[in-house]
Each structure stands twice: as structure tokens, then as C-alpha cells.
Design an enzyme around this catalytic site. Sequence first.
Site, PDB file in Angstrom:
ATOM      1  N   ARG A 178       0.862  -1.176   0.000  1.00 26.86           N
ATOM      2  CA  ARG A 178       0.000   0.000   0.000  1.00 26.86           C
ATOM      3  C   ARG A 178       0.908   1.238   0.000  1.00 26.86           C
ATOM      4  O   ARG A 178       2.125   1.122   0.150  1.00 26.86           O
ATOM      5  CB  ARG A 178      -0.947  -0.011   1.211  1.00 26.86           C
ATOM      6  N   ARG A 228      -6.900  -0.305  -7.482  1.00 29.18           N
ATOM      7  CA  ARG A 228      -7.171   0.812  -6.562  1.00 29.18           C
ATOM      8  C   ARG A 228      -7.225   2.098  -7.393  1.00 29.18           C
ATOM      9  O   ARG A 228      -6.340   2.343  -8.208  1.00 29.18           O
ATOM     10  CB  ARG A 228      -6.097   0.914  -5.463  1.00 29.18           C
ATOM     11  N   ASP A 231      -1.543  10.856  -2.579  1.00 28.18           N
ATOM     12  CA  ASP A 231      -1.883   9.819  -3.560  1.00 28.18           C
ATOM     13  C   ASP A 231      -2.054  10.397  -4.954  1.00 28.18           C
ATOM     14  O   ASP A 231      -1.948   9.692  -5.949  1.00 28.18           O
ATOM     15  CB  ASP A 231      -3.132   9.071  -3.121  1.00 28.18           C
TER      16      ASP A 231
END
Length: 371
Positions: A56, A93, A245
Site C-alpha cells: 500500500r 485501486r 496519492d
Amino acid sequence: MKKAALLHRPLRRTLDAEKQERVDILDQTQLPWREAWLRLETLADAECAIRVMQVRGAPLIGVTAAYGLALALCQDASDAVLNEAAVRLAATRPTAINLAWALGRMRAHLAHLPPEARPAAAWREADAIAEEDARQNASIGAHGQKILRDLAAVHPRRPLQLMTHCNAGWLATVEHGTALAPIYAAHAAKIPLHVWVSETRPRNQGLLTAWELQQAGIPHTLIADNAAGLLILQERVDAVFVGADRVAANGDVANKIGTYLKALAAARQHVPFYVAAPSPTFDFSQPSGADIPIETRDGDELRQIAGIGANGKFARLRITEDEAVYNPAFDITPASLITAILTENGPCPANRAALALHAPEKWPLCGNGKK
Ligand code: MRU
């Protein structure tokens, strides 16, 4: 997916790849309780590792996807597999742009090659992406250290009080981390500091940060997410450092849910708020944060908590049976709340004009590879 031997793993590196054979990852779903390595051997292994968050953090998601594509091509290097593998990995994702960026780069590099040349070339390109990530983060650390040195000079008689959210340390990257890289660099330079680490409900990535800092011997304190506002109001925080992100063209930033509230509190008290992000996290195809897709995750992440039970074994505890829940994984921090975006090239004001000058190479090509 197989368990990989625990021996000889380079701690502080999240991933260990062996040419055209296998990729070993540190399984983050088992941290901070257990250090376990998993071996990825197929495209499906890589897809699963990203989706269930065994790996992650935006940069590490991108690098793992690049290796996932390489693993797929080692089985079958046809055009069909190249395209299908990229589509499958991209769907794992949605928010971290590093994923689409890495896949776009891999495809651009491989598509024109004859199939027989693709596996070796894919592996080399994935290695290059991984090494670049480590270098970019080291550079973020060096630039951030200067910021922290200046800040420490303002408070010469006490340790700097920093705050971070989620995990943007080495676990979220190949090496060094983004938001934690300046903290590691400052600690190595003997700048006294202490870090407030917010728990980061519901997945508790703050525990990963606390684990990292503990290993590095950096003073830190875990807090509930909701304690952050109080600490900032009480002037117990000198600066906030978070990761990202995705950074939109106007400087708005997507990061772990809860980032925005810290930025609001920090702006109210004039506490500097830094976002550390390597250039693959830029997506100038998105005019603003409002255009960034926000991942919604399974409600059970809220309904359950995980930890070690009284018998010493890993356990999940249900805190509610069937409540309706809404679980957005990220939020958007408007550029106006950000002091600077810290990249491998140094700090940059969070606005369109400054970003265009700071990273002109990102402008004509969109972060996701589209014109
Ligand atoms: O859902 P996660 O754990 O992948 O989210 C991670 C974050 O939001 C990080 O802050 C971000 O990716 C920056 S990591 C260097």
C-alpha cells in the site's frame, strides 16, 4: 501466493525482486505484529496484493503494478496479455495515480517491442521504476531536512514537534518514504524531534508509522485521529508532514482520509502543512481535486477492528454487526491550505503556475499516460 523465507530481507526496503522470477513483498496486513514476506509469482498475486493492501502507499502500489505486469509477460508476452494485465492491475485501486502512471510507462516502453524481448525489458523497466522511487524519496528527504533545520532554529531549546497522518514512510514506498523521509534525514542529522502519529482509522496505517519510527529510534507518540485538532490548537505542533496519492494541476492533493481536517486545523493556527510527493504522484490531467476519484472501501473495515487477542493470536473483533457505513479511503486537501509540496526537486508552492515551472515535463503528458 507463497510465504517467502524470513531470512536475509533488507528491512527498510519493502520489495525484493529477482530477475524474471519472483517478487517478494513485506506483507503489511500483518504489521506491526509480524514481519512476514510473501512471494508474488503471477499477475493474480500482484493484483491481490495491491487490492487487499498487502502492499500500500501510492509509490509502492505503482512499483508493485510494474512488477505485476512483468510477471504476466514472463508467462505470455503477447499484445493481448500486455493489454489485459495493464487493465486488471489498473482496476485494483483508483486514487493513487502512481498506479496508472507506472502502468502507462511500462506499456509505452514495451508495446513496440517484439513479444520475445518483452519479459526481460519489462523486468528492467520495473527495476528502473523501483530504483527511481528510492532515489526520489532520498532527495525529498534531503530537501525536507533543510526545512526542518530552519524550523528547529526557531525553537532551539526543545525538540521539534511534528505531526504526520497515515503511513508515508518506507513501507509506503520502495525505500525512505515521502513524508517521513525528511524526518529520517533530520534525525540522522541529529536535529532533535518528536512525531505525533495519528492512528488513521479505519485501517490504522498510523501503527505502521509508529512501528517504523520505533525501529529507527525516533521519539513519537500515537494519538487518536480526533486528538490532532487539540494538539494543534494548543501550539504543540510545529509542522505537519503528510504524503499524497495524487496532486492535481491546481495543487489540490488527495491523501488518506483525515488529512483535510489536519490541514484545516493547521491553517487556522498558522502551522506549516507540507505535502511530500515524488513527481509520479502528479496528475496534471486533473484540473482540481474535485476531479480525483476517491476510493470507497468495504464497510467491514469500519465494522471490525483487528489486533492481537488475549491468547496472543491475531484476531478480528466486530464492533457493530450490521450498521450502514460509508468508508471513503481518501479526502482532498485544497491547495490553499498547503504550505508547499515537497518533491525530489525541492519545495514548490501549491498552485498551478508554480507546479508548471517545477515539473514542466509532467504538463504535456497527463499522469495517466493520456495526451
Ligand atoms: O490506503 P493507503 O494505505 O494505500 O493510503 C496511503 C496514503 O494515503 C499515503 O499517505 C500516500 O499514499 C502517500 S505514501 C508515500
